[in-house]
Design a protein around this motif. Structure first.
Motif, PDB file in Angstrom:
ATOM      1  N   GLN A 140     -30.757  10.763  22.369  1.00  0.00           N
ATOM      2  CA  GLN A 140     -30.471  11.677  23.469  1.00  0.00           C
ATOM      3  C   GLN A 140     -31.681  12.580  23.708  1.00  0.00           C
ATOM      4  OE1 GLN A 140     -26.931  13.921  22.622  1.00  0.00           O
ATOM      5  NE2 GLN A 140     -25.606  12.131  22.603  1.00  0.00           N
ATOM      6  N   PRO A 141     -32.488  12.315  24.728  1.00  0.00           N
ATOM      7  CA  PRO A 141     -33.588  13.236  25.015  1.00  0.00           C
ATOM      8  C   PRO A 141     -33.039  14.619  25.327  1.00  0.00           C
ATOM      9  CG  PRO A 141     -33.244  11.721  26.845  1.00  0.00           C
ATOM     10  CD  PRO A 141     -32.382  11.237  25.720  1.00  0.00           C
ATOM     11  N   THR A 142     -33.824  15.625  25.013  1.00  0.00           N
ATOM     12  CA  THR A 142     -33.422  17.008  25.261  1.00  0.00           C
ATOM     13  C   THR A 142     -34.336  17.612  26.317  1.00  0.00           C
ATOM     14  OG1 THR A 142     -32.571  17.312  23.018  1.00  0.00           O
ATOM     15  CG2 THR A 142     -33.165  19.299  24.240  1.00  0.00           C
ATOM     16  N   VAL A 302     -29.434  15.283  26.807  1.00  0.00           N
ATOM     17  CA  VAL A 302     -28.938  14.409  27.884  1.00  0.00           C
ATOM     18  C   VAL A 302     -27.893  13.489  27.249  1.00  0.00           C
ATOM     19  CG1 VAL A 302     -29.567  12.758  29.675  1.00  0.00           C
ATOM     20  CG2 VAL A 302     -31.204  14.530  28.987  1.00  0.00           C
ATOM     21  N   GLN A 303     -26.629  13.827  27.413  1.00  0.00           N
ATOM     22  CA  GLN A 303     -25.556  13.130  26.698  1.00  0.00           C
ATOM     23  C   GLN A 303     -24.961  11.972  27.470  1.00  0.00           C
ATOM     24  OE1 GLN A 303     -22.955  16.476  25.888  1.00  0.00           O
ATOM     25  NE2 GLN A 303     -24.018  16.955  23.968  1.00  0.00           N
ATOM     26  N   ARG A 308     -29.154   9.294  30.560  1.00  0.00           N
ATOM     27  CA  ARG A 308     -30.186   8.987  29.557  1.00  0.00           C
ATOM     28  C   ARG A 308     -31.097   7.871  30.044  1.00  0.00           C
ATOM     29  NH1 ARG A 308     -26.010   9.336  25.463  1.00  0.00           N
ATOM     30  NH2 ARG A 308     -26.200   7.109  25.026  1.00  0.00           N
ATOM     31  N   ARG A 309     -30.502   6.835  30.636  1.00  0.00           N
ATOM     32  CA  ARG A 309     -31.319   5.730  31.157  1.00  0.00           C
ATOM     33  C   ARG A 309     -32.223   6.224  32.281  1.00  0.00           C
ATOM     34  NH1 ARG A 309     -28.703   0.433  32.894  1.00  0.00           N
ATOM     35  NH2 ARG A 309     -30.881  -0.172  32.678  1.00  0.00           N
ATOM     36  N   ARG A 325     -25.236  16.287  35.252  1.00  0.00           N
ATOM     37  CA  ARG A 325     -24.462  16.709  34.082  1.00  0.00           C
ATOM     38  C   ARG A 325     -25.303  17.546  33.117  1.00  0.00           C
ATOM     39  NH1 ARG A 325     -19.597  13.827  33.193  1.00  0.00           N
ATOM     40  NH2 ARG A 325     -19.241  12.188  34.730  1.00  0.00           N
ATOM     41  N   THR A 326     -26.599  17.293  33.102  1.00  0.00           N
ATOM     42  CA  THR A 326     -27.482  18.011  32.191  1.00  0.00           C
ATOM     43  C   THR A 326     -27.982  19.312  32.793  1.00  0.00           C
ATOM     44  OG1 THR A 326     -28.215  15.893  31.262  1.00  0.00           O
ATOM     45  CG2 THR A 326     -29.613  17.823  30.843  1.00  0.00           C
ATOM     46  N   ARG A 327     -28.350  19.293  34.052  1.00  0.00           N
ATOM     47  CA  ARG A 327     -29.084  20.412  34.638  1.00  0.00           C
ATOM     48  C   ARG A 327     -28.217  21.437  35.349  1.00  0.00           C
ATOM     49  NH1 ARG A 327     -34.554  17.449  37.053  1.00  0.00           N
ATOM     50  NH2 ARG A 327     -35.246  16.587  35.051  1.00  0.00           N
ATOM     51  N   GLU A 328     -27.010  21.066  35.752  1.00  0.00           N
ATOM     52  CA  GLU A 328     -26.197  22.009  36.510  1.00  0.00           C
ATOM     53  C   GLU A 328     -25.441  22.986  35.621  1.00  0.00           C
ATOM     54  OE1 GLU A 328     -23.953  19.733  39.357  1.00  0.00           O
ATOM     55  OE2 GLU A 328     -25.775  19.021  40.353  1.00  0.00           O
TER      56      GLU A 328
END
Length: 406
Positions: A140-142, A302-303, A308-309, A325-328
């Motif tokens: 999972q990149p962060t 990034v879950q 993630r892709r 989902r990650t940034r908002e």
């Protein structure tokens, strides 16, 4: 189509093209001991170094689809030190135009501040830094992001049901030695990428900021008498904080260059993700500086599998992609174009604080490898082709070329 030759990698897709080049960066050991630095406190030396880097960024600023990405990773030599590269990507309407623009960006890389030595990257090393590893499905990149604040606006005269503002990152010349040291402690393969893409402030951005300042200025004061509740509506503390944030941003929009920022800590597998968690939180705490809710920046893994892709695809092409989902950050509605701009854009002082070139400090153990790393020719010179299920590189934002070839 993807081709690679002589230190440049060409990427073409759907009527547009990009070209990537780059250099390996080493701190110049003589800078720490030269006559101009003798007797200067470390804070003053750092301030001067950041000012030189900021001047380089400003000189290289142009909203023509170019971007820069500073990447840190393990040296691969078993010495516990880091390697660093600075990658550049140019845009063109044709592969030939993109290659010509990339040559011009390569000239900017030859004018970096004297505190670093720039060593040209051959295509094998350039390719390996673009795609440093193939992450496992569980990795999972962060992303390190400015903190988003939002609140329901419980006022009858509010123009919208929820309010939102985005914290500024630090604009101070922060010390990177603790961050680099924390990166050396990560157990496994990783790459930290800090991407800057010049972005102009548009007329509609300034107009929207003015409108928001008007709306929140009204909400930070007591409202009209509301017969439904039998009293005057109260001032909203959230609106007072939003006014402060948008006032600062309006000043930045009128006085500074702006960049779209993406900061990604990518790891090869989940075990390395866990090892890198402390580094991600330290990055967020340092990039943001203290704020009302802790740091003004957050570390967001990034879950979602699809995100993630998309994030990895963007990372390996020096691109950026919106990850809702990650940034908002749990905002109840999808961000529009303006809100995405708020969440992504930084001024030149913020950019130069978080886009720091490698340096060594007197009295500190060496953090960076010097000399060509081992296995420099072990990576193939071509990237695997895209599959039909993967999106191509999207076109640059409107207004980048105005119909002209860069």
């Amino acid at each position: 189509m993807i081709t690679a030759q002589d230190g440049f990698i060409d990427l073409s897709w759907a009527g547009a093209a990009w070209c990537v080049t780059g250099v390996r960066l080493e701190p110049d050991p003589t800078i720490a001991h030269n006559a101009s630095a003798l007797g200067l406190p470390e804070e003053e030396r750092r301030r001067r170094a950041v000012a030189r880097e900021r001047a380089w960024l400003a000189d290289a600023w142009a909203p023509d689809g170019r971007c820069w990405e500073l990447r840190y990773g393990p040296s691969g030599r078993g010495d516990g030190r880091l390697d660093c590269v600075l990658l550049a990507r140019a845009y063109g309407l044709t592969p030939e135009a993109a290659r010509t623009a990339a040559y011009r960006l390569r000239e900017h890389l030859d004018r970096l501040p004297s505190s670093v030595r720039a060593i040209p990257l051959g295509t094998p090393r350039l390719t390996s830094w673009l795609r440093p590893f193939e992450p496992s499905e569980s990795a999972q990149p962060t992303e390190i992001r400015p903190r988003v604040h939002w609140s329901k606006l419980a006022r009858a005269d509010a123009a919208f049901p929820y309010g939102l503002y985005v914290d500024a990152l630090t604009a101070e010349p922060i010390a990177w030695e603790p961050l680099w040291t924390e990166l050396t402690r990560i157990d496994g393969m990783f790459t930290l990428g800090i991407r800057l893409e010049p972005m102009p402030w548009r007329h509609q951005d300034a107009a929207m900021l003015d409108r928001l300042l008007t709306e929140y200025s009204a909400l930070e004061r007591p409202g009209r008498f509301n017969p439904a509740i039998g009293r005057q509506e109260e001032a909203l503390p959230f609106a007072r904080q939003a006014v402060a944030g948008y006032t600062r941003l309006r000043h930045v929009a009128s006085t500074e260059y702006a960049y779209r920022l993406r900061t990604t800590l990518a790891c090869a597998d989940r075990a390395t993700d866990q090892s890198a968690a402390q580094a991600a939180h330290l990055l967020a705490a340092t990039f943001g500086g203290p704020g009302q809710d802790g740091s003004r920046a957050v570390a967001r893994p990034v879950q979602d599998h699809g995100e993630r892709r998309a994030a990895w695809h963007a990372f390996t092409h020096l691109h950026d992609v919106w990850l809702p989902r990650t940034r908002e950050q749990e905002f109840p509605y999808a961000f529009g174009e303006f809100e995405r701009m708020l969440a992504d854009r930084v001024g030149v002082f913020e950019a130069s604080a978080v886009f720091r070139l490698p340096t060594e400090t007197s009295g500190h153990l060496p953090l960076f490898s010097v000399g060509a790393p081992a296995g420099a020719t072990a990576t193939p010179t071509t990237l695997p082709p895209w599959t039909a299920s993967e999106p191509g590189l999207p076109p640059p934002p409107p207004g980048f070329t105005d119909g002209r070839t860069p």
